[in-house]
Design an enzyme around this catalytic site. Sequence first.
Site, PDB file in Angstrom:
ATOM      1  CE  LYS A  15     -17.790 -26.869   7.033  1.00 46.20           C
ATOM      2  NZ  LYS A  15     -18.458 -27.933   7.783  1.00 46.20           N
ATOM      3  CG  ASP A  20     -17.608 -29.694  11.301  1.00 48.47           C
ATOM      4  OD1 ASP A  20     -18.106 -28.827  12.044  1.00 48.47           O
ATOM      5  OD2 ASP A  20     -17.582 -29.602  10.055  1.00 48.47           O
TER       6      ASP A  20
END
Length: 266
Positions: free
Chosen positions: A66, A99
């Site tokens: 990420k 997220d």
Amino acid sequence: MSDRYALIGNPVAHSKSPWIHARFARACRQDLEYGLIEAPLDGFAAAVDSFRAGGGKGLNVTLPFKEQARQYSERVAARAAQVVNTLKFNGGVFGDNTDGVGLVRDLSINMGVDLKGRRVLLMGAGGAAQGVVGALLEAGVGQMVIANRTMARAEALAARHPGVRASSYASLSGSLDLVVNATSSGLRGDAPVLPHGVFGLGTIAYDMVYGRDTPFLAAARAAGARACDGLGMLVEQAAESFLLWRGMRPETGPVLAELRAELSRR
Ligand code: NAP
């Protein structure tokens, strides 16, 4: 040829994302393929380059890439300041993070939790934790404390958000309204030990890990808290990525219900 998307990570074989995106695509009548790319640990950029060269339109990004996805992005959404979990290729490379929206939508819409003014403990300071702090603050939570095994990482994350403080697990005190476990400890059957009293009767205990009963969830239930796993967040963050790529938000309720039923049969 169908538009191509994929999840890139290492490992990825366990992922439910292809299953989820296939259902979204069918429900939204979108012609797309969604695959899995297990990139070598030192081969993230090369794997993304190759996917783009083959006409790929977008990627979801998971562990451990990420932060590299953030570096790979030419432009990033404000909510993806530190870590990127969604890439969109349309000429350039746009990085986003879904997220935080995924967690907040699961809590507020699927679980009916009013987040305004809540006292929150966020456990962990890795990619998942970094991705959700901003969204929780925007949703209006009151106090937020970040605790992490490596204290310096909690301090660095808290320092980026005014009003948020860092703590060790051992020095937490008082009961909290919402405890979000954004550590990966549950994957190894482990959990940070929280002082007695952190879970009160009305506490919501949310573990981002899904598909298993973790020691964190068991401890929360034993203390009378409302315990839930991160399956809803998984589906909601996927829907937000789908929205970014396809311009439409799929309905998540039926997909979440079907996925939960399937996992509980195993
Ligand atoms: P990460 O960047 O590797 O960070 C892992 C975090 O867990 C760090 O804060 C680490 O602490 C902590 N940790 C690991 N083992 C621990 C242990 N035994 N005791 C205490 N702390 C421990 O991982 P991530 O990307 O943040 O992901 C974290 C978890 O969230 C993963 O399980 C992932 O699958 C899940 N997740 C779920 C969703 C969803 O949609 N449901 C979305 C994103 C992530 P240190 O800093 O001290 O190492």
